[in-house]
Motif scaffolding. Sequence first.
Motif, PDB file in Angstrom:
ATOM      1  N   VAL A  59       0.514  -1.502  -0.085  1.00 29.15           N
ATOM      2  CA  VAL A  59      -0.361   0.207   0.063  1.00 29.15           C
ATOM      3  C   VAL A  59       0.557   1.298   0.073  1.00 29.15           C
ATOM      4  CG1 VAL A  59      -1.551   1.553   0.932  1.00 29.15           C
ATOM      5  CG2 VAL A  59      -2.151  -0.859   1.032  1.00 29.15           C
ATOM      6  N   ARG A  60       1.898   0.791   1.181  1.00 30.28           N
ATOM      7  CA  ARG A  60       2.975   2.350   0.888  1.00 30.28           C
ATOM      8  C   ARG A  60       3.575   2.677  -0.465  1.00 30.28           C
ATOM      9  NH1 ARG A  60       3.572   0.371   5.902  1.00 30.28           N
ATOM     10  NH2 ARG A  60       6.148  -1.202   5.424  1.00 30.28           N
ATOM     11  N   LYS A  61       3.802   1.343  -1.248  1.00 33.04           N
ATOM     12  CA  LYS A  61       4.598   1.455  -2.391  1.00 33.04           C
ATOM     13  C   LYS A  61       3.956   2.004  -3.525  1.00 33.04           C
ATOM     14  CE  LYS A  61       6.940  -1.078  -5.858  1.00 33.04           C
ATOM     15  NZ  LYS A  61       7.835  -3.015  -6.007  1.00 33.04           N
ATOM     16  N   ALA A  62       2.806   1.632  -3.816  1.00 34.01           N
ATOM     17  CA  ALA A  62       1.684   2.149  -4.837  1.00 34.01           C
ATOM     18  C   ALA A  62       1.528   3.756  -4.523  1.00 34.01           C
ATOM     19  CB  ALA A  62       0.034   0.810  -4.068  1.00 34.01           C
ATOM     20  N   ARG A  63       1.373   3.996  -3.050  1.00 31.44           N
ATOM     21  CA  ARG A  63       0.866   5.478  -3.005  1.00 31.44           C
ATOM     22  C   ARG A  63       1.926   6.569  -2.884  1.00 31.44           C
ATOM     23  NH1 ARG A  63      -2.152   4.659   2.641  1.00 31.44           N
ATOM     24  NH2 ARG A  63      -4.349   3.848   2.014  1.00 31.44           N
ATOM     25  N   THR A  64       3.305   6.097  -2.908  1.00 35.58           N
ATOM     26  CA  THR A  64       4.370   6.718  -2.923  1.00 35.58           C
ATOM     27  C   THR A  64       4.662   6.999  -5.141  1.00 35.58           C
ATOM     28  OG1 THR A  64       5.499   5.829  -1.175  1.00 35.58           O
ATOM     29  CG2 THR A  64       7.145   6.535  -3.308  1.00 35.58           C
ATOM     30  N   GLU A  65       4.493   5.466  -5.295  1.00 39.95           N
ATOM     31  CA  GLU A  65       4.185   5.685  -7.209  1.00 39.95           C
ATOM     32  C   GLU A  65       3.234   6.587  -7.653  1.00 39.95           C
ATOM     33  OE1 GLU A  65       3.923   1.757  -8.223  1.00 39.95           O
ATOM     34  OE2 GLU A  65       5.343   0.765  -7.589  1.00 39.95           O
ATOM     35  N   ARG A  66       1.804   5.818  -7.007  1.00 39.01           N
ATOM     36  CA  ARG A  66       1.172   7.328  -6.923  1.00 39.01           C
ATOM     37  C   ARG A  66       1.741   9.462  -7.069  1.00 39.01           C
ATOM     38  NH1 ARG A  66      -3.278  10.491  -5.697  1.00 39.01           N
ATOM     39  NH2 ARG A  66      -4.762  10.566  -7.277  1.00 39.01           N
ATOM     40  N   GLY A  67       2.090   9.389  -6.330  1.00 39.68           N
ATOM     41  CA  GLY A  67       2.222  10.131  -5.578  1.00 39.68           C
ATOM     42  C   GLY A  67       3.607  11.045  -6.995  1.00 39.68           C
ATOM     43  N   GLN A  68       4.101  10.068  -7.396  1.00 40.13           N
ATOM     44  CA  GLN A  68       5.290  10.538  -8.827  1.00 40.13           C
ATOM     45  C   GLN A  68       5.000  10.751  -9.759  1.00 40.13           C
ATOM     46  OE1 GLN A  68       8.114   6.573  -8.375  1.00 40.13           O
ATOM     47  NE2 GLN A  68       8.949   7.561  -7.140  1.00 40.13           N
ATOM     48  N   THR A  69       3.055  10.142 -10.017  1.00 41.63           N
ATOM     49  CA  THR A  69       2.274  10.338 -11.637  1.00 41.63           C
ATOM     50  C   THR A  69       1.829  11.099 -11.230  1.00 41.63           C
ATOM     51  OG1 THR A  69       0.907   8.700 -10.397  1.00 41.63           O
ATOM     52  CG2 THR A  69       2.879   7.325 -11.819  1.00 41.63           C
ATOM     53  N   ILE A  70       1.978  11.528  -9.995  1.00 39.96           N
ATOM     54  CA  ILE A  70       1.149  12.745 -10.253  1.00 39.96           C
ATOM     55  C   ILE A  70       1.650  13.922 -10.468  1.00 39.96           C
ATOM     56  CG2 ILE A  70      -0.276  14.298  -7.862  1.00 39.96           C
ATOM     57  CD1 ILE A  70      -2.321  12.878  -9.277  1.00 39.96           C
ATOM     58  N   GLU A  71       3.359  13.632 -10.453  1.00 45.04           N
ATOM     59  CA  GLU A  71       4.093  14.837 -10.674  1.00 45.04           C
ATOM     60  C   GLU A  71       4.409  14.736 -11.496  1.00 45.04           C
ATOM     61  OE1 GLU A  71       9.029  15.716  -8.796  1.00 45.04           O
ATOM     62  OE2 GLU A  71       7.604  14.130  -7.719  1.00 45.04           O
ATOM     63  N   ALA A  72       4.503  13.952 -12.082  1.00 45.68           N
ATOM     64  CA  ALA A  72       4.675  13.769 -13.372  1.00 45.68           C
ATOM     65  C   ALA A  72       3.507  14.336 -14.340  1.00 45.68           C
ATOM     66  CB  ALA A  72       4.891  12.248 -14.394  1.00 45.68           C
ATOM     67  N   GLN A  73       2.280  13.986 -13.635  1.00 43.61           N
ATOM     68  CA  GLN A  73       1.773  14.206 -14.427  1.00 43.61           C
ATOM     69  C   GLN A  73       1.484  16.247 -14.436  1.00 43.61           C
ATOM     70  OE1 GLN A  73      -2.844  13.261 -13.308  1.00 43.61           O
ATOM     71  NE2 GLN A  73      -3.373  14.813 -14.228  1.00 43.61           N
ATOM     72  N   GLY A  74       1.365  16.727 -13.842  1.00 44.30           N
ATOM     73  CA  GLY A  74       1.323  17.927 -13.216  1.00 44.30           C
ATOM     74  C   GLY A  74       2.934  18.279 -14.484  1.00 44.30           C
TER      75      GLY A  74
END
Length: 333
Positions: free
Chosen positions: A204-219
């Motif tokens: 779960v923690r890893k998935a949330r970290t990866e999502r944060g990275q994808t959100i940053e990439a989207q921005g």
Amino acid sequence: KIVSLLARPGDQVQAGQTLAVLDSFEVAQGHAAVEQAEANMSQATAALQTAQAELRQAKATVRVADAGIAQAVQRASSARRALSRQKELAAAGAFAQAPLQSAQNELSEAQSELLKSQTELQGHQIVLQRAERLYKEEVISRAELEQAQLEHRQDETNGETARKRIENARLTLEREKKIAQAGLLNAREVQTAEAAVYDAEAEVRKARTERGQTIEAQGKTERGVAAARTALYGTQAALRAAKTSLYALEGPDHASGAGGRIVVKAPISGVVAERGVTQGETIERSTALFTLQNEGVVQITAQVPEAEIGTIRVGQTAAISVVAFPKIRFAGR
């Protein structure tokens, strides 16, 4: 520069008729500027399309990351429920029962096997004794005697194997009893379930970290789209400015073909009274090329005495005479 002159003094021309063709370096530069601006706009459009495609991909990646988080959370929830069940079963001693029962069954089966081998051994002992007596009496052959001996030895081997199996089964049973008494199996199952919970929560923690990275990439891609759109607007404005400058230089009368060619057309119908340039001549913007006379309309400038100004009205008829034709009266308004 004058490329060609298509009218001479005295020629009757019509409004819109081409009088001359010019080659202008400034016009050529204007066309080149327009072409460059169009190329820049095409590049900016392609860059915007690429950025928009990257943004769509980034958004899709975020959706995948969201799905991954949902799955990881679900697995973690399932692992926590499994841990709760394992703790309940461990408290009831459920995990120790199966190995203990299995060891007990193994001992019972080994004892049954020993009893069976002993029974068979007794039977084959009698058969062997009888075979030895009959062989001495030469009633049976040597092969029949050896078969009886073989069966007897096999029974002895089976019995020894059964006794070893019983010994091993008893040791296993004792070990399982000690394990059950110490609660080791229960603790092991609980620890396994706890490890599964830890792993699921780590996912779960890893998935949330990866999502944060994808959100940053989207921005980042969104900022790229905004920058590409701004660049496109800039190239569009530059293209409009280049076209405006070009139109100011050549107007609507650009000659087809070479970029610097423009045509000069007659603004009115009339007669060419004067031609002020020659073919091949280099001219300035203010140079007069032709003088046209409109013979259908003649404008006369006349002076009226101040005392008679009050009698003059717009559209009033007038009779005009000139020195060249003293006997002719020209009518006008």
